[in-house]
Structure formats: C-alpha cells, structure tokens
Design an enzyme around this catalytic site. Structure first.
Site, PDB file in Angstrom:
ATOM      1  N   HIS A 167      -9.606   0.913   4.925  1.00  0.00           N
ATOM      2  CA  HIS A 167      -8.342   1.138   5.627  1.00  0.00           C
ATOM      3  C   HIS A 167      -8.602   2.070   6.804  1.00  0.00           C
ATOM      4  O   HIS A 167      -9.429   2.977   6.728  1.00  0.00           O
ATOM      5  CB  HIS A 167      -7.316   1.741   4.667  1.00  0.00           C
ATOM      6  CG  HIS A 167      -5.934   1.765   5.229  1.00  0.00           C
ATOM      7  ND1 HIS A 167      -5.529   2.696   6.151  1.00  0.00           N
ATOM      8  CD2 HIS A 167      -4.877   0.941   5.027  1.00  0.00           C
ATOM      9  CE1 HIS A 167      -4.276   2.451   6.485  1.00  0.00           C
ATOM     10  NE2 HIS A 167      -3.855   1.395   5.813  1.00  0.00           N
TER      11      HIS A 167
ATOM     12  N   GLU B  56      -7.044   4.507   7.865  1.00  0.00           N
ATOM     13  CA  GLU B  56      -6.857   5.934   7.550  1.00  0.00           C
ATOM     14  C   GLU B  56      -8.096   6.498   6.857  1.00  0.00           C
ATOM     15  O   GLU B  56      -8.370   7.695   6.942  1.00  0.00           O
ATOM     16  CB  GLU B  56      -5.591   6.115   6.706  1.00  0.00           C
ATOM     17  CG  GLU B  56      -4.344   5.933   7.569  1.00  0.00           C
ATOM     18  CD  GLU B  56      -3.093   5.486   6.837  1.00  0.00           C
ATOM     19  OE1 GLU B  56      -3.054   5.569   5.597  1.00  0.00           O
ATOM     20  OE2 GLU B  56      -2.169   5.019   7.528  1.00  0.00           O
TER      21      GLU B  56
ATOM     22  N   SER C  58       3.419  -2.246  10.319  1.00  0.00           N
ATOM     23  CA  SER C  58       4.867  -2.290  10.566  1.00  0.00           C
ATOM     24  C   SER C  58       5.503  -3.622  10.180  1.00  0.00           C
ATOM     25  O   SER C  58       6.443  -4.082  10.841  1.00  0.00           O
ATOM     26  CB  SER C  58       5.175  -1.933  12.030  1.00  0.00           C
ATOM     27  OG  SER C  58       4.770  -0.607  12.296  1.00  0.00           O
TER      28      SER C  58
ATOM     29  N   GLY D 288       2.544   2.122  10.772  1.00  0.00           N
ATOM     30  CA  GLY D 288       3.537   3.184  10.633  1.00  0.00           C
ATOM     31  C   GLY D 288       4.249   3.559  11.926  1.00  0.00           C
ATOM     32  O   GLY D 288       4.924   4.586  11.993  1.00  0.00           O
TER      33      GLY D 288
ATOM     34  N   ASN E 257       0.863  -1.179   0.000  1.00  0.00           N
ATOM     35  CA  ASN E 257       0.000   0.000   0.000  1.00  0.00           C
ATOM     36  C   ASN E 257       0.900   1.230   0.000  1.00  0.00           C
ATOM     37  O   ASN E 257       1.479   1.568   1.028  1.00  0.00           O
ATOM     38  CB  ASN E 257      -0.891  -0.034   1.266  1.00  0.00           C
ATOM     39  CG  ASN E 257      -1.720   1.218   1.426  1.00  0.00           C
ATOM     40  OD1 ASN E 257      -1.817   2.035   0.512  1.00  0.00           O
ATOM     41  ND2 ASN E 257      -2.330   1.379   2.589  1.00  0.00           N
ATOM     42  N   TRP E 258       1.000   1.854  -1.165  1.00  0.00           N
ATOM     43  CA  TRP E 258       1.906   3.011  -1.267  1.00  0.00           C
ATOM     44  C   TRP E 258       1.311   4.259  -0.612  1.00  0.00           C
ATOM     45  O   TRP E 258       1.994   5.251  -0.444  1.00  0.00           O
ATOM     46  CB  TRP E 258       2.217   3.296  -2.738  1.00  0.00           C
ATOM     47  CG  TRP E 258       3.259   2.395  -3.345  1.00  0.00           C
ATOM     48  CD1 TRP E 258       3.708   1.199  -2.846  1.00  0.00           C
ATOM     49  CD2 TRP E 258       3.997   2.629  -4.554  1.00  0.00           C
ATOM     50  NE1 TRP E 258       4.675   0.669  -3.671  1.00  0.00           N
ATOM     51  CE2 TRP E 258       4.870   1.521  -4.738  1.00  0.00           C
ATOM     52  CE3 TRP E 258       4.007   3.628  -5.517  1.00  0.00           C
ATOM     53  CZ2 TRP E 258       5.734   1.421  -5.824  1.00  0.00           C
ATOM     54  CZ3 TRP E 258       4.868   3.527  -6.609  1.00  0.00           C
ATOM     55  CH2 TRP E 258       5.720   2.438  -6.751  1.00  0.00           C
ATOM     56  N   LYS E 259       0.037   4.227  -0.257  1.00  0.00           N
ATOM     57  CA  LYS E 259      -0.630   5.414   0.311  1.00  0.00           C
ATOM     58  C   LYS E 259      -0.382   6.626  -0.604  1.00  0.00           C
ATOM     59  O   LYS E 259      -0.292   6.460  -1.804  1.00  0.00           O
ATOM     60  CB  LYS E 259      -0.162   5.663   1.743  1.00  0.00           C
ATOM     61  CG  LYS E 259      -0.236   4.403   2.596  1.00  0.00           C
ATOM     62  CD  LYS E 259      -0.048   4.675   4.039  1.00  0.00           C
ATOM     63  CE  LYS E 259      -0.032   3.369   4.808  1.00  0.00           C
ATOM     64  NZ  LYS E 259      -0.098   3.556   6.236  1.00  0.00           N
TER      65      LYS E 259
ATOM     66  N   GLU F 155      -5.321  -5.036  10.635  1.00  0.00           N
ATOM     67  CA  GLU F 155      -4.314  -3.998  10.826  1.00  0.00           C
ATOM     68  C   GLU F 155      -4.616  -3.229  12.116  1.00  0.00           C
ATOM     69  O   GLU F 155      -5.440  -2.297  12.106  1.00  0.00           O
ATOM     70  CB  GLU F 155      -4.342  -3.011   9.656  1.00  0.00           C
ATOM     71  CG  GLU F 155      -4.049  -3.644   8.312  1.00  0.00           C
ATOM     72  CD  GLU F 155      -3.495  -2.615   7.340  1.00  0.00           C
ATOM     73  OE1 GLU F 155      -2.395  -2.828   6.848  1.00  0.00           O
ATOM     74  OE2 GLU F 155      -4.153  -1.597   7.108  1.00  0.00           O
TER      75      GLU F 155
ATOM     76  N   GLY G 285       2.764  -1.253   4.264  1.00  0.00           N
ATOM     77  CA  GLY G 285       2.776   0.174   3.936  1.00  0.00           C
ATOM     78  C   GLY G 285       4.187   0.643   3.623  1.00  0.00           C
ATOM     79  O   GLY G 285       4.707   0.429   2.532  1.00  0.00           O
ATOM     80  N   GLY G 286       4.829   1.269   4.610  1.00  0.00           N
ATOM     81  CA  GLY G 286       6.139   1.892   4.402  1.00  0.00           C
ATOM     82  C   GLY G 286       7.166   1.005   3.714  1.00  0.00           C
ATOM     83  O   GLY G 286       7.874   1.460   2.810  1.00  0.00           O
TER      84      GLY G 286
HETATM   85  C1  PEP Z   1      -0.884   0.131   6.152  1.00  0.00           C
HETATM   86  O1  PEP Z   1      -1.182   1.302   6.368  1.00  0.00           O
HETATM   87  O2  PEP Z   1      -1.631  -0.577   5.447  1.00  0.00           O
HETATM   88  C2  PEP Z   1       0.333  -0.380   6.753  1.00  0.00           C
HETATM   89  C3  PEP Z   1       0.375  -1.644   7.037  1.00  0.00           C
HETATM   90  O3  PEP Z   1       1.352   0.523   7.010  1.00  0.00           O
HETATM   91  P1  PEP Z   1       2.815   0.203   7.617  1.00  0.00           P
HETATM   92  O4  PEP Z   1       3.290  -1.093   7.030  1.00  0.00           O
HETATM   93  O5  PEP Z   1       3.653   1.369   7.195  1.00  0.00           O
HETATM   94  O6  PEP Z   1       2.641   0.091   9.097  1.00  0.00           O
END
Ligand code: PEP
Length: 248
Positions: free
Chosen positions: A95, A97, A210, A171, A11-13, A165, A231-232
C-alpha cells in the site's frame, strides 16, 4: 476468456475498535446476492474476532500488511502465517502508505508476497503514482515498473489481485477520469500478461482511491476494472454495501 470475478475489499487502515465488529456483521447481513467477492481488512488486532464473527458468511477477512520473514526478532511486526492463523484469507501488500511511511521498496513488497503465498494468503498488491509523477508524464512508466518489481514469478498459478491506487486519489476525494483509469488498467493488464502469460487475464485489477457510492458504478464499469479497494467508504456498512451493489 471471461472477465475475472470482481473483488471489493475494504481497507479499514488504523480505524476500528471491537465495537466496530458490528459494521462487519452488518456488511455480512446486507451483502445478498452479488457476483463480487467481498473482503474486509481491519487492523490486525481485530482479525481474529472478525473472522469468528463472519464465519459461515461470504465476507472474507484480510490483513493490511505482513512481514517477509516467517518469525524472528522484528518487534511490532506480524508474519503472514500469524494472519492466516487467526483467520485472514487475504493480505494487502505494498500500500502506498507503507511504501511512503515505511520506505517499502518493490523488492521488499515482492518478498512479502512470497511469504504471504507460503502462508496460504491471497495477496492484493498495490501500485500507484504520485501527483508529481503524473504531472511529469511518468504515471504509466512508474506503475508498470512497480508491477514488474513487486510481483514475483512465484505468483504464477496462485490467486492474487493488483490494486491501482493513484497516491493523489487516496483519501482526497479526487479520482482520475474514467479514460485515465482505463488507460492505466490496460497497461497493467499488458504488463501482467507479459510477466505471467495469458492466465494473467483472470487476475482482477482493482481500482482504489476515493471510491464511494456515488462514483462506484461508473468506475466499476470501466474497461479492465475488476473491483475496488475501498478505504474511507468501507468504514460504514451502508456505504460499503452500496459499492458492493454497484459491482453487480
Ligand atoms: C486506500 O487507502 O486503499 C484507499 C483506497 O483509500 P480511500 O478509499 O479512502 O481513498
């Protein structure tokens, strides 16, 4: 029943410009033999070019959200049909967010899922508790409630996945312990089977929050973990590929 085929989705957001398509190409070049399905969900404006760049490779392209209506006066929004039209095969829905920043309720997520199915997209439906909810001992009830409320009966017979999640793990570098992840994934599995019958044993339940190369192997080996939403660590091809490799 055999375990579901794992899905590793990035997920590049709101990250990435056209120059970042090189990272997606590097993922496709490096993915090699894996038992996982691999997907990248970039910002919507990159989907068309990314789908072209990855055509003929095993890496799928997905969206990060789509509207519950097919078309209309919804300034700034994007329909599921529009995502499919430019090459998306999957879409992340619900999600945290979106739930927090745009006040998306379980009911709205469920309507988005129905619209996504109508457009031929494979939904990845996200659920997860806040830190306050976990501290109050409500995590299992909150998450299984989200599963019941966000997954409409129309999903029966379609390919989809659920991503657990924990909001406090996204994050932050924090992750639940492996037993905590397993407890939640077992509860999600039981809820899915309750709602959709034994066929729901084939639904991958992804863990997200994470995930990185250093913890991916342990998380992906946990009971009832059928992949990861990343994500990241999905922004850098080498890190994302290390996570794909950890899936086997
Ligand atoms: C996400 O927002 O879907 C996610 C898992 O982010 P991160 O891996 O950066 O915690």
């Amino acid at each position: 029943m055999t375990a579901p085929q794992p899905l590793i989705a990035g997920n590049w957001k709101m990250n990435g410009l056209t120059a970042s398509l090189a990272e997606a190409r590097a993922v496709a070049e490096g993915v090699g033999a894996t038992r996982a399905r691999v997907a990248i969900c970039p910002p919507a404006v990159l989907i068309h070019q990314m789908a072209d760049a990855l055509a003929g490779t095993p890496v799928l392209v997905g969206g990060q959200d789509s509207h519950e209506e097919e078309a209309g006066a919804f300034t700034g929004d994007i329909s599921a049909a529009m995502l499919a039209d430019v090459g998306a095969r999957l879409v992340i829905l619900g999600h945290s967010e979106r739930r927090a920043g745009y006040r998306e309720t379980d009911g709205r997520v469920a309507r988005k899922v129905v619209a996504a199915l109508r457009a031929g997209l494979e939904p990845i439906v996200c659920v997860g508790e806040t830190l306050e909810e976990r501290k109050a001992g409500q995590a299992l009830a909150v998450v299984t409630g989200q599963v019941r409320g966000s997954l409409p009966s129309e999903l029966a017979g379609h390919r989809f996945s659920v991503a657990y999640e924990p909001v406090w793990a996204i994050g932050t570098g924090l992750t639940p312990t492996t037993p905590e992840i397993e407890e939640m994934h077992r509860a999600i599995r039981a809820t899915l089977v309750e709602s959709f019958g034994p066929a729901a044993r084939a639904v991958p339940i992804l863990y997200g929050g994470s995930v990185k190369p250093s913890n991916a192997e342990e998380i992906l080996a946990a009971d009832e973990v059928g992949g990861a939403l990343v994500g990241g660590a999905s922004l850098k091809a080498s890190d994302f590929l290390a996570i794909v490799k950890a899936a086997g």
